[in-house]
Design an enzyme around this catalytic site. Structure first.
Site, short mmCIF file in Angstrom:
data_model
loop_
_atom_site.label_atom_id
_atom_site.label_comp_id
_atom_site.label_asym_id
_atom_site.label_seq_id
_atom_site.Cartn_x
_atom_site.Cartn_y
_atom_site.Cartn_z
N CYS A 55 35.08 10.69 64.87
CA CYS A 55 35.73 10.50 63.57
C CYS A 55 35.31 9.16 62.97
CB CYS A 55 37.25 10.54 63.74
SG CYS A 55 38.15 10.37 62.18
N CYS A 59 41.16 4.12 63.00
CA CYS A 59 42.56 4.03 63.44
C CYS A 59 42.62 3.36 64.81
CB CYS A 59 43.18 5.42 63.51
SG CYS A 59 43.04 6.36 61.98
N CYS A 62 43.39 5.37 68.13
CA CYS A 62 42.81 6.70 68.36
C CYS A 62 41.60 6.69 69.28
CB CYS A 62 42.44 7.33 67.01
SG CYS A 62 41.93 9.06 67.17
N CYS A 99 49.61 24.10 66.34
CA CYS A 99 49.08 23.01 65.53
C CYS A 99 47.63 22.76 65.92
CB CYS A 99 49.91 21.75 65.76
SG CYS A 99 51.69 21.99 65.53
N CYS A 130 49.99 25.20 61.75
CA CYS A 130 49.92 23.83 61.23
C CYS A 130 48.50 23.33 61.44
CB CYS A 130 50.91 22.93 61.96
SG CYS A 130 50.93 21.20 61.36
N CYS A 190 54.30 18.28 57.39
CA CYS A 190 54.60 17.68 58.69
C CYS A 190 54.10 16.25 58.61
CB CYS A 190 53.89 18.45 59.80
SG CYS A 190 54.08 17.71 61.45
N ARG A 262 60.48 15.71 65.67
CA ARG A 262 59.76 16.06 66.90
C ARG A 262 59.56 14.85 67.80
NH1 ARG A 262 54.87 18.24 65.24
NH2 ARG A 262 55.90 20.25 64.97
#
Length: 322
Positions: A55, A59, A62, A99, A130, A190, A262
């Site tokens: 990616c 972040c 991550c 998801c 999702c 979400c 959640r």
């Protein structure tokens, strides 16, 4: 602490909740929870990385960022058939929502037909769907809507103040704009965040204020505890006090009374007692299965044993809101 639907939260009013005596906060959260949900049922979702690693975002938490040396190798998008088979296995193990996440900055046009086929196949299994694919174009949103996607996940991660300490390749405004456009298309949202990233308590409060003051509350609010990953800037982040984590769950429940809150990533590092307090504080959804995107998660037997001790049952698909 009445639990009415509000979109006018101030930092001061939310902070008063978060900082309340712990027993008062839990009592208020449990009271709100019981007004809106069965307190002894928890919805189960399962998460699959349909495209892992590489990616371009940076972040700080991550393992899949190309900016960090974590040992996670970039992969291609999974085959539709493989995703469908994995979703069927999840459904048969009790998950009601599936998801799917791709390590992209934004959805790739060339892959959208396959992604939409995944959505259709999972829905055909009788599960909620999702997706989390990063930012979306109007065309992407239309395709996902036409495919029947139920939820789009796009977390704001933390407060606007602290955001630049964690991510520099995408702005806070970018995230809010994506949420707005998904909502305008008629899909459910979400959206939550990650705590334990070195933020202050006020940042956790501000994150919840942002979510609760959206024009519509996210139907699903995942609260993640940071899982420190070697090779990331947050690898040595100081562990958050479990009581502070429970306070975050309880405050989210009161501020967004009809949302599913959640208890998400980080459960492998939580004691049964901490998780029990989270359920008492209003968490009523978890991820099941022994893997999240790239991190570990309690296995099915461990969760079953915990649910049995607490007298918690699975929330069946037919009891989920339409």
């Amino acid at each position: 602490m009445s639990g009415e639907i509000r979109h006018d939260w101030t930092r001061a009013s939310a902070e008063a909740l978060y900082d309340a005596p712990f027993n008062d906060l839990l009592f208020a959260a449990q009271t709100v929870h019981r007004r809106n949900f069965d307190p002894n049922k928890v919805q189960k979702s399962q998460l699959l990385s349909i495209k892992t690693g590489g990616c371009p975002e940076d972040c700080g938490y991550c393992s899949q960022s190309a900016h960090h040396k974590t040992g996670v190798k970039a992969s291609k998008l999974m085959d539709v058939e493989a995703v469908t088979a994995a979703a069927k296995k999840a459904r048969d193990s009790g998950a009601t929502r599936y998801c799917m996440g791709a390590a992209w900055r934004s959805a790739r046009t060339r892959d959208m037909n396959a992604v939409c086929a995944m959505v259709k196949n999972v829905k055909a299994l009788g599960m909620e769907t999702c997706m989390t694919l990063g930012m979306l174009s109007d065309e992407d949103i239309a395709k996902l809507k036409d495919a029947g996607l139920d939820y789009y996940n796009h977390n704001i991660d933390t407060s606007e103040r602290y955001y630049a300490e964690i991510i520099t390749t995408r702005s806070y405004a970018d995230r809010l704009e994506t949420l707005e456009r998904v909502r305008e298309a008629g899909m459910k949202v979400c959206c939550g965040g990650i705590v334990g990233m070195g933020e202050e308590a006020g940042d956790r409060v501000d994150m919840l204020v942002t979510l609760a003051n959206l024009p519509e509350h996210p139907e699903s609010v995942p609260i993640n505890m940071l899982i420190p990953v070697a090779g990331t800037p947050l690898a040595k982040a100081e562990k958050l006090d479990p009581i502070a984590f429970v306070r975050t769950i309880a405050t989210a429940r009161i501020m967004m009374p009809q949302s599913f809150v959640r208890l998400s990533a980080g459960r492998t590092a939580m004691s049964d007692e901490t998780q029990a307090l989270c359920f008492f504080a209003g968490a009523n959804s978890i991820f099941v299965g022994d893997r999240l995107l790239t991190a570990g998660n309690p296995d099915v037997d461990t969760d079953a044993a915990l649910f049995a001790k607490l007298g918690i049952a699975d929330l069946p698909r037919h009891e989920l809101p339409a």
